[in-house]
Design an enzyme around this catalytic site. Sequence first.
Site, mmCIF file in Angstrom:
data_model
loop_
_atom_site.group_PDB
_atom_site.id
_atom_site.type_symbol
_atom_site.label_atom_id
_atom_site.label_comp_id
_atom_site.label_asym_id
_atom_site.label_seq_id
_atom_site.Cartn_x
_atom_site.Cartn_y
_atom_site.Cartn_z
ATOM 1 N N CYS A 60 29.290 27.222 115.775
ATOM 2 C CA CYS A 60 28.567 26.023 115.379
ATOM 3 C C CYS A 60 27.095 26.300 115.078
ATOM 4 O O CYS A 60 26.450 25.543 114.353
ATOM 5 C CB CYS A 60 28.680 24.970 116.466
ATOM 6 S SG CYS A 60 30.386 24.559 116.911
ATOM 7 N N HIS A 111 23.402 19.631 115.756
ATOM 8 C CA HIS A 111 24.818 19.889 115.548
ATOM 9 C C HIS A 111 25.602 18.662 115.988
ATOM 10 O O HIS A 111 25.368 18.103 117.061
ATOM 11 C CB HIS A 111 25.224 21.118 116.364
ATOM 12 C CG HIS A 111 26.694 21.300 116.500
ATOM 13 N ND1 HIS A 111 27.568 21.170 115.436
ATOM 14 C CD2 HIS A 111 27.470 21.599 117.591
ATOM 15 C CE1 HIS A 111 28.806 21.375 115.856
ATOM 16 N NE2 HIS A 111 28.765 21.634 117.150
ATOM 17 N N ASN A 161 33.414 16.857 114.332
ATOM 18 C CA ASN A 161 32.661 18.096 114.578
ATOM 19 C C ASN A 161 33.153 19.154 113.596
ATOM 20 O O ASN A 161 34.270 19.653 113.722
ATOM 21 C CB ASN A 161 32.878 18.545 116.023
ATOM 22 C CG ASN A 161 32.158 19.837 116.367
ATOM 23 O OD1 ASN A 161 31.763 20.608 115.497
ATOM 24 N ND2 ASN A 161 32.015 20.102 117.657
#
Length: 333
Positions: free
Chosen positions: A123, A258, A289
């Site tokens: 990520c 994020h 996500n």
Amino acid sequence: MSATLRTETGAAHAALLGVGAYRPRRVVPNAEVVDAIDSSDEWIQQRSGIKTRRFAEDDETVVSMSVAAAQDALTAAGIDARQIDCVIVATVSHLLQTPSAATAIAHELGTDQAAAFDISAACAGFCHGVALANDMVRAGSAGYALVIGVERLSDITDPTDRGTAFIFADGAGAVVVGPSETPGIGPVVWGSDGEHYDHIRTPDWRDILESGEKKMPCLSMKGNEVFRWASYGMAKVAQQALDRAGITADQLDCFVPHQANNRITDAMARSLKLPDTVKIARDIIDAGNTSAASVPMALQRMIDDGDAKSGDTALLIAFGAGLAYAAQVVVVP
């Protein structure tokens, strides 16, 4: 007499020149994932903030989504693909160990002479890529660099895993990094916490082969541990990025973390004491996500919605498997 090597220098400063994103066509509401994990729409929204996510169709590959996002970023920057000297792709869901997705993307864009490589920082990969591109432009190893974050996490997510099935999704985001007369990308604050290396991971292929199972290795996550680590540890990293850029919280215009979990975003915003004037990215509500793609996709959404305007200062921070993290302040193109 010994020879003296010649070195190169690049631009005094670098900046983001254009942002682009690609969102898969298929919208997947919580109602489509709840039965397999014995859950509910209310539970998912309370737990993460997610209402819908996007899953890629067969023709929406890591390469094709990246090309689409990159073309948008190039158009926004007013840069021809042939001017790109380096293509950096952050991803953990390109299913070929080699060659890199970046080489195929560079070819599709028509920039075959560009250096092209993938990075695996989960990520945090996109923010790592921005840091690398910034250094390249300033050092002279690239005039213009293209940074892409892309994932097809639906390929490596177990739809029956209560801890991950409702979280992960697909998409791509891209930025063009190039020379600037004024600073456009602040110093990166990055690192890793390898003590928690296995908190987010896929299984070892050898273990799968030895077990005799014929299935895709899927992501697993120790959700509570990751939540605590990110909620409390990443606010310190974000503050360090502000400090190194010489920016205070009240001078910030946008916060683009994020898109892991809305509760983590809220915890960081409280710790940073962000004033109400700071716009906060909430792309996770509709996009889920998307790992390495989440920060550029969220930034692009804020630009499209008018929440991020050209010249605004934006704090980017991303964190994930490894556990790896990176943050920097940028000027919105």
